[in-house]
Write an enzyme that holds these catalytic residues in place. Structure first.
Site, PDB file in Angstrom:
ATOM      1  N   SER A  96      -8.332  -5.821   3.941  1.00 49.69           N
ATOM      2  CA  SER A  96      -8.855  -5.512   2.610  1.00 49.69           C
ATOM      3  C   SER A  96      -9.064  -6.764   1.742  1.00 49.69           C
ATOM      4  O   SER A  96      -8.598  -6.819   0.594  1.00 49.69           O
ATOM      5  CB  SER A  96      -7.939  -4.528   1.886  1.00 49.69           C
ATOM      6  OG  SER A  96      -7.840  -3.328   2.607  1.00 49.69           O
ATOM      7  N   GLU A 119       0.611 -13.633  11.724  1.00 51.22           N
ATOM      8  CA  GLU A 119       1.016 -12.448  12.483  1.00 51.22           C
ATOM      9  C   GLU A 119       0.826 -11.238  11.576  1.00 51.22           C
ATOM     10  O   GLU A 119       1.386 -11.187  10.472  1.00 51.22           O
ATOM     11  CB  GLU A 119       2.491 -12.561  12.908  1.00 51.22           C
ATOM     12  CG  GLU A 119       2.764 -13.698  13.874  1.00 51.22           C
ATOM     13  CD  GLU A 119       1.972 -13.566  15.177  1.00 51.22           C
ATOM     14  OE1 GLU A 119       1.715 -12.439  15.616  1.00 51.22           O
ATOM     15  OE2 GLU A 119       1.615 -14.619  15.745  1.00 51.22           O
ATOM     16  N   ARG A 143       0.308   7.571  -2.618  1.00 53.93           N
ATOM     17  CA  ARG A 143       0.755   8.631  -1.708  1.00 53.93           C
ATOM     18  C   ARG A 143       2.238   8.939  -1.914  1.00 53.93           C
ATOM     19  O   ARG A 143       2.666  10.086  -1.878  1.00 53.93           O
ATOM     20  CB  ARG A 143       0.484   8.231  -0.249  1.00 53.93           C
ATOM     21  CG  ARG A 143      -0.940   8.523   0.176  1.00 53.93           C
ATOM     22  CD  ARG A 143      -1.315   7.777   1.428  1.00 53.93           C
ATOM     23  NE  ARG A 143      -1.642   6.390   1.153  1.00 53.93           N
ATOM     24  CZ  ARG A 143      -1.875   5.481   2.083  1.00 53.93           C
ATOM     25  NH1 ARG A 143      -1.809   5.812   3.351  1.00 53.93           N
ATOM     26  NH2 ARG A 143      -2.188   4.256   1.748  1.00 53.93           N
ATOM     27  N   TRP A 144       3.014   7.879  -2.156  1.00 55.03           N
ATOM     28  CA  TRP A 144       4.453   8.083  -2.410  1.00 55.03           C
ATOM     29  C   TRP A 144       4.623   9.006  -3.621  1.00 55.03           C
ATOM     30  O   TRP A 144       5.424   9.946  -3.598  1.00 55.03           O
ATOM     31  CB  TRP A 144       5.123   6.725  -2.675  1.00 55.03           C
ATOM     32  CG  TRP A 144       6.592   6.814  -2.943  1.00 55.03           C
ATOM     33  CD1 TRP A 144       7.593   6.749  -2.013  1.00 55.03           C
ATOM     34  CD2 TRP A 144       7.221   6.996  -4.214  1.00 55.03           C
ATOM     35  NE1 TRP A 144       8.812   6.878  -2.642  1.00 55.03           N
ATOM     36  CE2 TRP A 144       8.617   7.025  -3.981  1.00 55.03           C
ATOM     37  CE3 TRP A 144       6.763   7.129  -5.526  1.00 55.03           C
ATOM     38  CZ2 TRP A 144       9.553   7.199  -5.005  1.00 55.03           C
ATOM     39  CZ3 TRP A 144       7.691   7.298  -6.552  1.00 55.03           C
ATOM     40  CH2 TRP A 144       9.062   7.339  -6.298  1.00 55.03           C
ATOM     41  N   ASP A 150       0.837  -1.203   0.000  1.00 59.53           N
ATOM     42  CA  ASP A 150       0.000   0.000   0.000  1.00 59.53           C
ATOM     43  C   ASP A 150       0.872   1.253   0.000  1.00 59.53           C
ATOM     44  O   ASP A 150       1.998   1.236   0.491  1.00 59.53           O
ATOM     45  CB  ASP A 150      -0.909  -0.029   1.237  1.00 59.53           C
ATOM     46  CG  ASP A 150      -2.124   0.867   1.069  1.00 59.53           C
ATOM     47  OD1 ASP A 150      -2.298   1.461  -0.015  1.00 59.53           O
ATOM     48  OD2 ASP A 150      -2.894   0.985   2.040  1.00 59.53           O
ATOM     49  N   HIS A 170       3.445   3.185  -8.727  1.00 60.46           N
ATOM     50  CA  HIS A 170       3.315   1.741  -8.988  1.00 60.46           C
ATOM     51  C   HIS A 170       4.609   1.196  -9.615  1.00 60.46           C
ATOM     52  O   HIS A 170       5.039   0.092  -9.315  1.00 60.46           O
ATOM     53  CB  HIS A 170       2.129   1.476  -9.915  1.00 60.46           C
ATOM     54  CG  HIS A 170       0.800   1.846  -9.312  1.00 60.46           C
ATOM     55  ND1 HIS A 170       0.447   1.493  -8.033  1.00 60.46           N
ATOM     56  CD2 HIS A 170      -0.263   2.543  -9.811  1.00 60.46           C
ATOM     57  CE1 HIS A 170      -0.775   1.943  -7.766  1.00 60.46           C
ATOM     58  NE2 HIS A 170      -1.220   2.598  -8.821  1.00 60.46           N
ATOM     59  N   SER A 208      -6.825  -6.152  -6.552  1.00 56.54           N
ATOM     60  CA  SER A 208      -7.911  -6.817  -5.833  1.00 56.54           C
ATOM     61  C   SER A 208      -9.194  -6.800  -6.660  1.00 56.54           C
ATOM     62  O   SER A 208      -9.319  -6.029  -7.627  1.00 56.54           O
ATOM     63  CB  SER A 208      -8.152  -6.119  -4.491  1.00 56.54           C
ATOM     64  OG  SER A 208      -8.840  -4.908  -4.705  1.00 56.54           O
ATOM     65  N   LEU A 255      12.046 -20.504  -4.593  1.00 56.97           N
ATOM     66  CA  LEU A 255      11.163 -19.538  -3.924  1.00 56.97           C
ATOM     67  C   LEU A 255       9.866 -19.551  -4.726  1.00 56.97           C
ATOM     68  O   LEU A 255       9.901 -19.505  -5.958  1.00 56.97           O
ATOM     69  CB  LEU A 255      11.788 -18.141  -3.961  1.00 56.97           C
ATOM     70  CG  LEU A 255      10.936 -16.989  -3.414  1.00 56.97           C
ATOM     71  CD1 LEU A 255      10.781 -17.102  -1.896  1.00 56.97           C
ATOM     72  CD2 LEU A 255      11.581 -15.632  -3.740  1.00 56.97           C
ATOM     73  N   ARG A 299      -5.727  -2.811   8.039  1.00 58.52           N
ATOM     74  CA  ARG A 299      -6.837  -3.697   7.670  1.00 58.52           C
ATOM     75  C   ARG A 299      -6.355  -4.692   6.628  1.00 58.52           C
ATOM     76  O   ARG A 299      -5.313  -4.502   6.003  1.00 58.52           O
ATOM     77  CB  ARG A 299      -8.035  -2.890   7.154  1.00 58.52           C
ATOM     78  CG  ARG A 299      -7.715  -1.956   6.020  1.00 58.52           C
ATOM     79  CD  ARG A 299      -8.954  -1.179   5.532  1.00 58.52           C
ATOM     80  NE  ARG A 299      -8.514  -0.168   4.576  1.00 58.52           N
ATOM     81  CZ  ARG A 299      -8.261   1.099   4.888  1.00 58.52           C
ATOM     82  NH1 ARG A 299      -8.445   1.530   6.104  1.00 58.52           N
ATOM     83  NH2 ARG A 299      -7.828   1.935   3.959  1.00 58.52           N
ATOM     84  N   ASN A 318       1.516   3.343  -2.818  1.00 59.00           N
ATOM     85  CA  ASN A 318       2.174   3.760  -4.067  1.00 59.00           C
ATOM     86  C   ASN A 318       1.694   5.148  -4.500  1.00 59.00           C
ATOM     87  O   ASN A 318       2.482   5.986  -4.925  1.00 59.00           O
ATOM     88  CB  ASN A 318       1.864   2.774  -5.202  1.00 59.00           C
ATOM     89  CG  ASN A 318       2.453   1.402  -4.957  1.00 59.00           C
ATOM     90  OD1 ASN A 318       3.254   1.219  -4.048  1.00 59.00           O
ATOM     91  ND2 ASN A 318       2.058   0.430  -5.772  1.00 59.00           N
ATOM     92  N   TRP A 334     -11.159  -2.631  -9.441  1.00 60.20           N
ATOM     93  CA  TRP A 334     -11.830  -2.215 -10.693  1.00 60.20           C
ATOM     94  C   TRP A 334     -12.491  -0.862 -10.534  1.00 60.20           C
ATOM     95  O   TRP A 334     -12.861  -0.222 -11.523  1.00 60.20           O
ATOM     96  CB  TRP A 334     -12.879  -3.255 -11.116  1.00 60.20           C
ATOM     97  CG  TRP A 334     -12.301  -4.579 -11.477  1.00 60.20           C
ATOM     98  CD1 TRP A 334     -12.303  -5.702 -10.701  1.00 60.20           C
ATOM     99  CD2 TRP A 334     -11.617  -4.935 -12.693  1.00 60.20           C
ATOM    100  NE1 TRP A 334     -11.664  -6.733 -11.356  1.00 60.20           N
ATOM    101  CE2 TRP A 334     -11.239  -6.286 -12.578  1.00 60.20           C
ATOM    102  CE3 TRP A 334     -11.280  -4.237 -13.855  1.00 60.20           C
ATOM    103  CZ2 TRP A 334     -10.547  -6.965 -13.590  1.00 60.20           C
ATOM    104  CZ3 TRP A 334     -10.595  -4.903 -14.856  1.00 60.20           C
ATOM    105  CH2 TRP A 334     -10.239  -6.248 -14.734  1.00 60.20           C
TER     106      TRP A 334
HETATM  107  C1  FPP Z   1      -1.583   0.099  -3.465  1.00 52.54           C
HETATM  108  O1  FPP Z   1      -1.184   1.448  -3.490  1.00 52.54           O
HETATM  109  C2  FPP Z   1      -1.007  -0.633  -4.573  1.00 52.54           C
HETATM  110  C3  FPP Z   1      -1.711  -1.275  -5.543  1.00 52.54           C
HETATM  111  C4  FPP Z   1      -3.194  -1.303  -5.569  1.00 52.54           C
HETATM  112  C5  FPP Z   1      -1.050  -1.953  -6.663  1.00 52.54           C
HETATM  113  C6  FPP Z   1       0.213  -2.710  -6.391  1.00 52.54           C
HETATM  114  C7  FPP Z   1       0.857  -3.003  -7.696  1.00 52.54           C
HETATM  115  C8  FPP Z   1       2.173  -2.866  -8.002  1.00 52.54           C
HETATM  116  C9  FPP Z   1       3.209  -2.538  -7.011  1.00 52.54           C
HETATM  117  C10 FPP Z   1       2.701  -3.009  -9.398  1.00 52.54           C
HETATM  118  C11 FPP Z   1       2.396  -4.215 -10.192  1.00 52.54           C
HETATM  119  C12 FPP Z   1       2.551  -5.534  -9.548  1.00 52.54           C
HETATM  120  C13 FPP Z   1       3.368  -6.560  -9.959  1.00 52.54           C
HETATM  121  C14 FPP Z   1       3.213  -7.883  -9.319  1.00 52.54           C
HETATM  122  C15 FPP Z   1       4.420  -6.448 -10.976  1.00 52.54           C
HETATM  123  P1  FPP Z   1      -2.274   2.576  -3.696  1.00 52.54           P
HETATM  124  O2  FPP Z   1      -2.321   2.918  -5.141  1.00 52.54           O
HETATM  125  O3  FPP Z   1      -3.586   2.145  -3.135  1.00 52.54           O
HETATM  126  O4  FPP Z   1      -1.651   3.736  -2.853  1.00 52.54           O
HETATM  127  P2  FPP Z   1      -2.423   4.899  -2.077  1.00 52.54           P
HETATM  128  O5  FPP Z   1      -3.287   4.235  -1.046  1.00 52.54           O
HETATM  129  O6  FPP Z   1      -1.318   5.698  -1.490  1.00 52.54           O
HETATM  130  O7  FPP Z   1      -3.224   5.657  -3.100  1.00 52.54           O
END
Ligand code: FPP
Length: 232
Positions: free
Chosen positions: A186, A197, A20-21, A16, A33, A61, A127, A184, A18, A65
């Site tokens: 989700s 854990e 906000r970063w 989680d 992402h 998830s 792995l 959470r 991406n 969508w």
């Molecule tokens: C949550 O951050 C992140 C996601 C819903 C997507 C995760 C996907 C990747 C890291 C890239 C693709 C995956 C693979 C396996 C190559 P968010 O967008 O909900 O962040 P936010 O809550 O800060 O808006």
């Protein structure tokens, strides 16, 4: 091996933060992402180094969508790029890839790439990397129950459900990690999380690296796991 200790067998990660970063750096969400994919690679290498056998990532998830079409497409492109470059990136590593989720709604090209990587790596076991795509814990349980009904099964046991989950040999996660401060699950691994854990850290997923992995393991080793029993 981490600090000479028995490694967890399976770590599962809700990546989680991406967005906000990216926002904090005035970048588009997709840049977050993209950086998240680099963090996945770091997590994979560290997991192997420490002798962890299974690592699971929640990439998309059944609820994602609801995001703008644009963002969904860029996530699918990143996933496709990751699997298409997988052999080169992890050459000689003998990692196996599994995908878990309902693939029927994904673009055909993506499904072809996903099926191909699963097929190409299925003999490996150094792995096991599981990626949840169009994955939902409730959806997985409903899917398992429907398979049992199709097979005219009655008197359903816990083992029957487990045997019909997306990856029936996946051990329950020892750790479920979520980044970015949210606490959470989700809809992640709802069947499998019974005795996991739960570890939450404030850092955003794109920041995840070996130092943070170490911090997560330090926290894990402090936990007293009883699985409903008493202390030994
Ligand atoms: C949550 O951050 C992140 C996601 C819903 C997507 C995760 C996907 C990747 C890291 C890239 C693709 C995956 C693979 C396996 C190559 P968010 O967008 O909900 O962040 P936010 O809550 O800060 O808006």
């Amino acid at each position: 091996m981490y600090k000479g200790k028995q490694p967890p067998n399976h770590i599962a990660i809700i990546m989680d933060g991406n967005g906000r970063w990216a926002k904090e750096r005035f970048l588009p969400r997709k840049a977050g992402h993209k950086k998240g994919v680099d963090a996945i690679k770091k997590a994979v290498y560290t997991a192997e180094e420490y002798g962890i056998k299974y690592i699971t990532f929640y990439a998309f998830s059944t609820e994602n969508w609801k995001r703008p079409k644009d963002e969904i497409n860029s996530l699918f492109s990143l996933i496709e790029e990751f699997v298409n470059k997988f052999d080169k990136e992890f050459k000689g590593k003998e990692y196996r890839i599994n995908i878990m989720g309902d693939l029927s709604k994904l673009p055909d090209d993506l499904v072809l790439s996903l099926n191909s990587i699963c097929e190409r790596t299925k003999a490996f076991d150094k792995l096991i990397i599981n990626i949840g795509i169009n994955y939902g814990g409730r959806d997985e349980i409903v899917h398992a129950v429907n398979k049992l009904i199709e097979n005219n099964k009655t008197n359903i046991s816990e083992k029957d459900i487990k045997d019909n989950l997306y990856i029936n040999y996946l051990p329950d996660p020892d750790i479920i990690l979520r980044t970015a401060g949210e606490k959470r699950l989700s809809n992640f691994l709802l069947w499998q999380c019974a005795y996991s854990e739960l570890i939450f850290i404030d850092e955003y997923w794109p920041e995840f690296d070996k130092d943070l992995f170490d911090r997560v393991l330090d926290e894990y080793y402090l936990r007293n796991r009883r699985f409903g029993g008493l202390n030994a």
